[in-house]
Design an enzyme around this catalytic site. Structure first.
Site, PDB file in Angstrom:
ATOM      1  N   GLY A  53     -13.418  -8.529  10.380  1.00  0.00           N
ATOM      2  CA  GLY A  53     -13.305  -7.455   9.389  1.00  0.00           C
ATOM      3  C   GLY A  53     -13.785  -7.807   7.991  1.00  0.00           C
ATOM      4  O   GLY A  53     -13.480  -7.076   7.043  1.00  0.00           O
ATOM      5  N   LYS A 111       0.810  -1.224   0.000  1.00  0.00           N
ATOM      6  CA  LYS A 111       0.000   0.000   0.000  1.00  0.00           C
ATOM      7  C   LYS A 111       0.845   1.278   0.000  1.00  0.00           C
ATOM      8  O   LYS A 111       0.423   2.304  -0.523  1.00  0.00           O
ATOM      9  CB  LYS A 111      -0.982   0.006   1.175  1.00  0.00           C
ATOM     10  CG  LYS A 111      -2.086  -1.043   1.005  1.00  0.00           C
ATOM     11  CD  LYS A 111      -3.101  -0.999   2.118  1.00  0.00           C
ATOM     12  CE  LYS A 111      -4.062  -2.171   1.980  1.00  0.00           C
ATOM     13  NZ  LYS A 111      -5.125  -2.157   2.985  1.00  0.00           N
TER      14      LYS A 111
END
Ligand code: ATR
Length: 301
Positions: A266, A83
Site C-alpha cells: 500500500g 481518524k
C-alpha cells in the site's frame, strides 16, 4: 533549536514564522513517511512549507489539533488511531469524508475546520497508475473496519461489475453493503457481503477475482485473513492482490504470489492520498508540478 521535539514529537507552528506549517497526527507516529513525502511535493512545486509530526496521547487528539491550529498551523493529516476523532472534531465534512466515516485531512476553510478523506481516492489512483482496470472488474474487499469503509465509495464510483465484501464477522460486512447500496445502485455495481469462511466454498463465490484488496488489520500482525483454501479459490494468475499495509511482503501477498497473481503493497496509496491532501492545501493548479510516482520510486529505492 530543533523545530520538532523528538521527546514528545510536537510540531509547534509558532516556531516557524512566515512558513506554512502542516503535520501528521497519530500514535505511534515516529516512523511516519508523511513528512518526507510532503517535503518532496513541496520541493517539486517550489512551495515553502514545514511538515512535522505530532504524537497525541490516546484521548488527546482534540487537544493536540486545537493547539496546532490555534498556533497558526495550516493543515493536519490524521492517521491511526485518530481518524474517527478527527471526524468528530471537524466542523464541516466533505461528502466523501461523510461516506468514509473518517477524516484523514483537516484544514481551515471559511473560518471553519473542514474534514476530508483522501484515502479512497489515493487507493484508486494507485491502482490506475499500476494499470489495473477497475471498471467492469470483479473486486473482493477483505475487511469491514474503518480502512475498508474509507475506500468503498471511490471504488464504486469507478463502476466495477461486482464488489464483494468479506469479513471475519459477516454482520459487519452486511452493514457496509446496506450503507453503500444506494451508491452501488447508482453505479450499477452488484454488491454482496460474506464471511471469510464462505470464501472456502468455490461455488458460493464464483471466484477467482480480478482484484482482491486486503483492508483487514491482519497484516499488521503477520497474519493473513485468508485460509489456504480461500486463497487457493480467490486468486488466479490474472488476479491482482493489493495489501493496504506497506513496507513488507505480507502473508496475504505471499499467498497471492503462490497462485501466480500480481501483488502490491500500500505504499502507492500512502503517496497518492498525500498528493491529494497536498493539492487540497496548496492549490489544485499545482497538480502538474508534483509527481507522486517519482516520490514513490524514491521511497522504494
Ligand atoms: P481499521 O480502521 O484498520 O479498519 P478496525 O476498524 O478495527 O481497523 O477493523 C479491523 C478489520 O480487520 C476488521 O474488518 C477485522 O475483522 P472483524 O470485523 O471481524 O473484527 C479485521 N481483522 C483484524 N484482524 C484480523 C485477522 N487476524 N483476520 C481477519 N480479519 C481481521
Amino acid at each position: 533549536m530543533s523545530p520538532t521535539n523528538s521527546a514528545d514529537m510536537y510540531t509547534d507552528p509558532s516556531l516557524f514564522p512566515g512558513v506554512d506549517v502542516y503535520a501528521v497526527v497519530g500514535n505511534p507516529i515516529g516512523h511516519s513517511k508523511s513528512p518526507v513525502i510532503h517535503q518532496r511535493f513541496a520541493e517539486q512545486a517550489k512551495q515553502k512549507i514545514y511538515y512535522g509530526r505530532i504524537r497525541a496521547e490516546l484521548g488527546g487528539f482534540t487537544a493536540a489539533a486545537k493547539s496546532f491550529f490555534a498556533a497558526g498551523g495550516k493543515g493536519l493529516n490524521v492517521t491511526v488511531p485518530f481518524k474517527l476523532d478527527a471526524q468528530e472534531y471537524a466542523e464541516v465534512l466533505t461528502p466523501r469524508a461523510q461516506l468514509a466515516g473518517a477524516v484523514n485531512t483537516l484544514y481551515i476553510h471559511n473560518g471553519k475546520i473542514l474534514g476530508d478523506n483522501t484515502d479512497g481516492a489515493g487507493l484508486v489512483r494507485d491502482l490506475l497508475a499500476q494499470g489495473i482496470h477497475i471498471q467492469g472488474a470483479r473486486i473482493l474487499l477483505l475487511g469491514a473496519g474503518g480502512a475498508a469503509r474509507g475506500v468503498i465509495g471511490p471504488l464504486l464510483e469507478q463502476c466495477p461489475k461486482q464488489l464483494m465484501i468479506a469479513n471475519r464477522s459477516s454482520a459487519k460486512a452486511g452493514d457496509l453493503v446496506r450503507l453503500f447500496e444506494g451508491l452501488a445502485k447508482t453505479h450499477g455495481v452488484e454488491m454482496t457481503s460474506h464471511s471469510l469462511i464462505t470464501l472456502e466454498d468455490q461455488e458460493k463465490i464464483r471466484s477467482p477475482f480480478e482484484l482482491v484488496i486486503n483492508a483487514t488489520a491482519a497484516g499488521l500482525s503477520d497474519e493473513s485473513p485468508l485460509s489456504a483454501q480461500a486463497a487457493h479459490n480467490i486468486f488466479s494468475p490474472s488476479s491482482f492482490a493489493y495489501d493496504m499495509v506497506y513496507g513488507k511482503t505480507t502473508t496475504f501477498m505471499q499467498q497471492a504470489l503462490q497462485r501466480g497473481a500480481r501483488v502490491s503493497d500500500g505504499l502507492g496509496m500512502l503517496v497518492e492520498q498525500a498528493a491529494d491532501a497536498f493539492l487540497i492545501w496548496r492549490g489544485a493548479e499545482l497538480s502538474q508540478a508534483i509527481d507522486p510516482r517519482l516520490v514513490l520510486a524514491e521511497l522504494r529505492s
